[in-house]
Design an enzyme around this catalytic site. Structure first.
Site, PDB file in Angstrom:
ATOM      1  N   HIS A   1       0.813  -1.218   0.000  1.00 41.19           N
ATOM      2  CA  HIS A   1       0.000   0.000   0.000  1.00 41.19           C
ATOM      3  C   HIS A   1       0.847   1.269   0.000  1.00 41.19           C
ATOM      4  O   HIS A   1       0.334   2.343  -0.323  1.00 41.19           O
ATOM      5  CB  HIS A   1      -0.989   0.005   1.177  1.00 41.19           C
ATOM      6  CG  HIS A   1      -0.394   0.264   2.515  1.00 41.19           C
ATOM      7  ND1 HIS A   1       0.003  -0.726   3.373  1.00 41.19           N
ATOM      8  CD2 HIS A   1      -0.132   1.431   3.158  1.00 41.19           C
ATOM      9  CE1 HIS A   1       0.469  -0.191   4.489  1.00 41.19           C
ATOM     10  NE2 HIS A   1       0.396   1.116   4.381  1.00 41.19           N
TER      11      HIS A   1
ATOM     12  N   ASP B   1       0.051  -7.534   1.414  1.00 45.09           N
ATOM     13  CA  ASP B   1       0.548  -6.169   1.597  1.00 45.09           C
ATOM     14  C   ASP B   1       2.073  -6.124   1.583  1.00 45.09           C
ATOM     15  O   ASP B   1       2.699  -5.404   2.360  1.00 45.09           O
ATOM     16  CB  ASP B   1       0.009  -5.554   2.892  1.00 45.09           C
ATOM     17  CG  ASP B   1       0.140  -4.036   2.907  1.00 45.09           C
ATOM     18  OD1 ASP B   1       0.284  -3.449   1.814  1.00 45.09           O
ATOM     19  OD2 ASP B   1       0.127  -3.435   3.997  1.00 45.09           O
TER      20      ASP B   1
ATOM     21  N   GLY C   1       3.500   6.597   7.890  1.00 45.81           N
ATOM     22  CA  GLY C   1       4.870   6.804   7.416  1.00 45.81           C
ATOM     23  C   GLY C   1       5.798   5.699   7.867  1.00 45.81           C
ATOM     24  O   GLY C   1       6.861   5.490   7.296  1.00 45.81           O
ATOM     25  N   ASN C   2       5.418   4.950   8.929  1.00 47.23           N
ATOM     26  CA  ASN C   2       6.178   3.782   9.361  1.00 47.23           C
ATOM     27  C   ASN C   2       5.940   2.571   8.455  1.00 47.23           C
ATOM     28  O   ASN C   2       6.661   1.570   8.547  1.00 47.23           O
ATOM     29  CB  ASN C   2       5.807   3.372  10.788  1.00 47.23           C
ATOM     30  CG  ASN C   2       6.574   4.139  11.845  1.00 47.23           C
ATOM     31  OD1 ASN C   2       5.989   4.932  12.578  1.00 47.23           O
ATOM     32  ND2 ASN C   2       7.877   3.912  11.924  1.00 47.23           N
ATOM     33  N   SER C   3       4.913   2.639   7.616  1.00 50.57           N
ATOM     34  CA  SER C   3       4.574   1.509   6.759  1.00 50.57           C
ATOM     35  C   SER C   3       5.786   0.980   6.007  1.00 50.57           C
ATOM     36  O   SER C   3       6.520   1.740   5.380  1.00 50.57           O
ATOM     37  CB  SER C   3       3.531   1.931   5.716  1.00 50.57           C
ATOM     38  OG  SER C   3       2.236   1.726   6.184  1.00 50.57           O
TER      39      SER C   3
ATOM     40  N   GLY D   1     -11.138 -24.880  -2.724  1.00 50.51           N
ATOM     41  CA  GLY D   1     -12.532 -24.693  -3.076  1.00 50.51           C
ATOM     42  C   GLY D   1     -13.531 -25.099  -2.016  1.00 50.51           C
ATOM     43  O   GLY D   1     -14.478 -25.830  -2.308  1.00 50.51           O
ATOM     44  N   VAL D   2     -13.323 -24.623  -0.779  1.00 49.61           N
ATOM     45  CA  VAL D   2     -14.295 -24.888   0.282  1.00 49.61           C
ATOM     46  C   VAL D   2     -14.578 -23.594   1.028  1.00 49.61           C
ATOM     47  O   VAL D   2     -13.736 -22.698   1.084  1.00 49.61           O
ATOM     48  CB  VAL D   2     -13.784 -25.937   1.294  1.00 49.61           C
ATOM     49  CG1 VAL D   2     -13.631 -27.299   0.636  1.00 49.61           C
ATOM     50  CG2 VAL D   2     -12.469 -25.497   1.947  1.00 49.61           C
TER      51      VAL D   2
ATOM     52  N   ILE E   1     -15.472 -22.391   4.893  1.00 53.11           N
ATOM     53  CA  ILE E   1     -15.221 -22.992   6.202  1.00 53.11           C
ATOM     54  C   ILE E   1     -15.724 -22.091   7.310  1.00 53.11           C
ATOM     55  O   ILE E   1     -15.997 -20.901   7.092  1.00 53.11           O
ATOM     56  CB  ILE E   1     -13.707 -23.261   6.399  1.00 53.11           C
ATOM     57  CG1 ILE E   1     -12.907 -21.970   6.185  1.00 53.11           C
ATOM     58  CG2 ILE E   1     -13.230 -24.379   5.492  1.00 53.11           C
ATOM     59  CD1 ILE E   1     -11.437 -22.098   6.468  1.00 53.11           C
TER      60      ILE E   1
END
Length: 466
Positions: free
Chosen positions: A106, A136, A207-209, A265-266, A268
């Site tokens: 991001h 991410d 800004g720490n991202s 393909g389940v 849950i």
């Protein structure tokens, strides 16, 4: 008088011994982070993502509920901080001496250009190698060699209560250091089913991202990614992506520019005490299968509704949150063994894992359920480009009036409907027709889930048709 004095000293000595025996000792000194910062600070970089036509802020595809903020630098009230038409600021760290850098997806989402500033103030244009929105994680590269690379640690070795350190660029202030402890491990959110986050109380802000989370040995154990916040700023709860998961993603991005995940393909759900009793299970573990997709890998393997998947490819499934991450980590096309509980019996089913493909559009309308009042009480308009830019959004519909179901959902005039959510997918609302189509495909009684922007905050709102 001397006798009284001697007795007083004996009493003092006795109490001192009592307190010592009871464990009332001097607290150990706090850790010293200076050596860690000196040795590892040069591996942390500042990232600026220039966006061609939008102000600072992530694209709709990267948004989360209002209480779980990705760390976007969107707080212009801080002195000397970039204005809204300036590049977005994030953090990252050097993976290898030849210029590969790890950060959050991001941070660079929608960027027309990426700049990287090193600790020694050198500045470079960066190439985007690849980004994975679901985890991410993003990998970029700068054209320089002989860089100091970060040392990677083992997030599985982290213990709750252990000291950790973050270095990054909160609000654009480079090389800022904060410290705290590991609060919890394995936090999983519905929007982030592939990531078991490390929760800390390290002070993290926009800004720490993308910046590193270090253990006291100076090893990177995570990527700082999200915060729990009702204000947009730090409130004592932060989340980091475990570095081992991030590196698996980075390796795929480096080799092919994209990430392949497994699927079976389940659908849950969690094993609750009533469910465990009903299925004669002796423990609250595993993932209960609700629906098996026709002609899916699970269907071909013989999985049926009511099965409880307890182990997949040798990995224990402690809860339903674990299964998507475990299956997603398996290479599509690989055949593995799946342990299943069925009517009190343990079965071993071989399954050939399929490839997960993200859908970007809603299913075509099948029926037109009745909605009274029209549009679930939403009267909306399509804002102009200038209005969207002013709101920091790429698309959306402005609420002119909310009545009935929309009013009960606390929607109000002036709200921006950014996207509709269905089948775990977000579809940006670019026109009134898109909203009508989203309502049209709702099942009878199904709620319309919207990503709504009000002021500077965003949250998910469920509009019930009743």
């Amino acid at each position: 008088m001397k006798l009284i004095h001697r007795r007083f000293l004996l009493v003092v000595i006795w109490f001192a011994g009592l307190f010592s025996a009871a464990g009332f000792t001097q607290p150990a000194s706090l850790p010293d982070f200076r050596g860690l910062v000196r040795n590892e600070g040069a591996t942390v970089v500042n990232i600026q993502a220039e966006r061609a036509s939008l102000p600072v802020g992530a694209g709709e595809g990267a948004e989360l509920p209002d209480w779980l903020k990705r760390l976007q630098p969107d707080h212009p009230g801080v002195p000397d901080f970039p204005s809204d038409d300036s590049p977005a600021v994030g953090s990252g760290f050097i993976l290898s001496s030849d210029g590969y850098i790890l950060t959050n997806a991001h941070v660079i989402d929608g960027a027309s250009a990426i700049r990287v500033r090193l600790n020694d103030k050198r500045d470079f244009s960066a190439q985007l190698i690849g980004a994975d929105v679901d985890s991410d994680v993003a990998l970029i590269k700068i054209p320089v060699n002989d860089l100091p690379a970060a040392r990677l640690g083992d997030p599985d070795a982290l213990e709750v209560g252990e000291w950790v350190v973050a270095i990054g660029s909160p609000f654009g202030f480079e090389q800022s250091v904060t410290a705290g402890i590991v609060s919890a491990r394995g936090r999983v959110f519905a929007q982030e089913s592939y990531v078991p986050f490390i929760q800390t109380d390290v002070a993290i802000n926009p800004g720490n991202s993308g910046g590193p989370l270090f253990n006291l040995r100076g090893e990177v154990v995570g990527i700082n990614s999200q915060i729990y916040s009702r204000t947009g700023g730090f409130m004592g709860v932060s989340f980091a992506i475990p570095i081992d998961l991030a590196m698996r993603i980075a390796d795929q991005l480096k080799s092919s520019g994209q990430v392949r995940r497994g699927r079976i393909g389940v659908s849950i759900q969690e094993v609750t005490p009533p469910i465990a009793r009903a299925f004669s299970l002796d423990r609250l573990e595993g993932a209960l299968v609700g629906v098996v997709e026709p002609d899916s890998p699970a269907a071909r393997a013989g999985v049926i509704s009511g099965d409880v998947i307890s182990r997949f490819d040798g990995v224990l499934v402690r809860g339903s949150d674990d299964l998507p991450r475990i299956v997603g980590a398996v290479e599509p096309g690989k055949t593995v063994v799946m342990d299943v509980w069925r009517t009190g019996e343990r079965l071993e089913l071989p399954v050939t894992v399929g490839a997960w493909v993200q859908n970007t559009t809603l299913d075509q309308p099948q029926t037109m359920p009745k909605a009274v009042p029209p549009r679930l009480g939403l009267d909306v308009t399509e804002p102009g480009r200038g209005e969207l830019v002013g709101l920091g959004a790429r698309s959306g519909l402005l609420v002119a009036r909310a009545i009935g179901p929309a009013a009960r959902a606390k929607l109000a005039a002036g709200d921006l409907l950014v996207a509709v959510v269905r089948n775990a997918q977000r579809l940006p609302l670019k026109s009134v027709d898109a909203l009508d189509e989203a309502i049209a495909v709702l099942d009878d009684g199904e709620a319309l889930v919207l990503l709504v922007q009000r002021g500077a905050g965003r949250s998910y709102v469920s509009v019930e048709p009743r």
